[in-house]
Design a protein around this motif. Sequence first.
Motif, PDB file in Angstrom:
ATOM      1  N   ASP A 123       0.834  -1.207   0.000  1.00 42.72           N
ATOM      2  CA  ASP A 123       0.000   0.000   0.000  1.00 42.72           C
ATOM      3  C   ASP A 123       0.868   1.256   0.000  1.00 42.72           C
ATOM      4  N   GLU A 124       1.957   1.228   0.778  1.00 42.76           N
ATOM      5  CA  GLU A 124       2.864   2.377   0.817  1.00 42.76           C
ATOM      6  C   GLU A 124       3.482   2.605  -0.558  1.00 42.76           C
ATOM      7  N   LEU A 125       3.920   1.530  -1.204  1.00 43.92           N
ATOM      8  CA  LEU A 125       4.492   1.663  -2.542  1.00 43.92           C
ATOM      9  C   LEU A 125       3.475   2.287  -3.497  1.00 43.92           C
ATOM     10  N   GLU A 126       2.256   1.815  -3.458  1.00 38.31           N
ATOM     11  CA  GLU A 126       1.216   2.360  -4.341  1.00 38.31           C
ATOM     12  C   GLU A 126       1.013   3.849  -4.080  1.00 38.31           C
ATOM     13  N   LYS A 176       3.664  13.424  -6.601  1.00 38.48           N
ATOM     14  CA  LYS A 176       3.873  14.316  -7.752  1.00 38.48           C
ATOM     15  C   LYS A 176       5.315  14.297  -8.260  1.00 38.48           C
ATOM     16  N   GLN A 177       6.290  13.982  -7.411  1.00 38.63           N
ATOM     17  CA  GLN A 177       7.677  13.935  -7.879  1.00 38.63           C
ATOM     18  C   GLN A 177       8.033  12.577  -8.500  1.00 38.63           C
ATOM     19  N   ILE A 178       7.218  11.561  -8.281  1.00 39.58           N
ATOM     20  CA  ILE A 178       7.482  10.230  -8.833  1.00 39.58           C
ATOM     21  C   ILE A 178       6.782  10.026 -10.173  1.00 39.58           C
ATOM     22  N   VAL A 179       5.593  10.571 -10.339  1.00 36.05           N
ATOM     23  CA  VAL A 179       4.814  10.370 -11.571  1.00 36.05           C
ATOM     24  C   VAL A 179       5.623  10.751 -12.823  1.00 36.05           C
ATOM     25  N   TYR A 205      10.617   6.821 -17.629  1.00 36.18           N
ATOM     26  CA  TYR A 205      11.038   5.432 -17.843  1.00 36.18           C
ATOM     27  C   TYR A 205       9.971   4.607 -18.575  1.00 36.18           C
ATOM     28  N   LYS A 206       8.931   5.308 -19.083  1.00 34.75           N
ATOM     29  CA  LYS A 206       7.843   4.658 -19.823  1.00 34.75           C
ATOM     30  C   LYS A 206       7.156   3.565 -19.001  1.00 34.75           C
ATOM     31  N   LEU A 207       6.889   3.917 -17.746  1.00 36.53           N
ATOM     32  CA  LEU A 207       6.202   3.027 -16.818  1.00 36.53           C
ATOM     33  C   LEU A 207       4.933   3.688 -16.323  1.00 36.53           C
TER      34      LEU A 207
END
Length: 144
Positions: free
Chosen positions: A49-52, A58-61, A67-69
């Motif tokens: 859940d934490e990973l999700e 906003k800094q990860i999206v 990386y096309k993920l």
Amino acid sequence: MTAPALQPVVLDTNIVLDVFVFNDAAAQPLKKKLEAGELDWLATQPMRDELERVLDYKQIVPRLAYYKLVMADVLALFDKHVRIVEVAPKAGVTCCDADDQKFIDLAVAKKAMVLSKDRHVLSMAKRLRTLGVDARASFLSPSA
């Protein structure tokens, strides 16, 4: 003849990001071991859940896009390589960062190596060693 038991390992969220999002060079040996099924990666539903939640920061999206993920790709890799176990009871040692306690608790309960770059976790390495837990920043680095 029984196959030898796999090394149990607990990965904190930043290590998971290094392996499955950032393709960090230091995380490549760990990624290879996970892909080869040579480690018993343990996690709990709250860790997933934490990973999700983090994957939606906003800094990860934008990093995912670079990386096309997408979030579902990373969660699918998590699900493919991890063994979800029950939440562990509170360990006899306490991390000063409550968000990291779940990783400590599971590592202590399962006598697993815990991989984390978090200074709060790594500062506990000596205490964790007395409980049979090897805390380190990367798969190949010596114990903290």
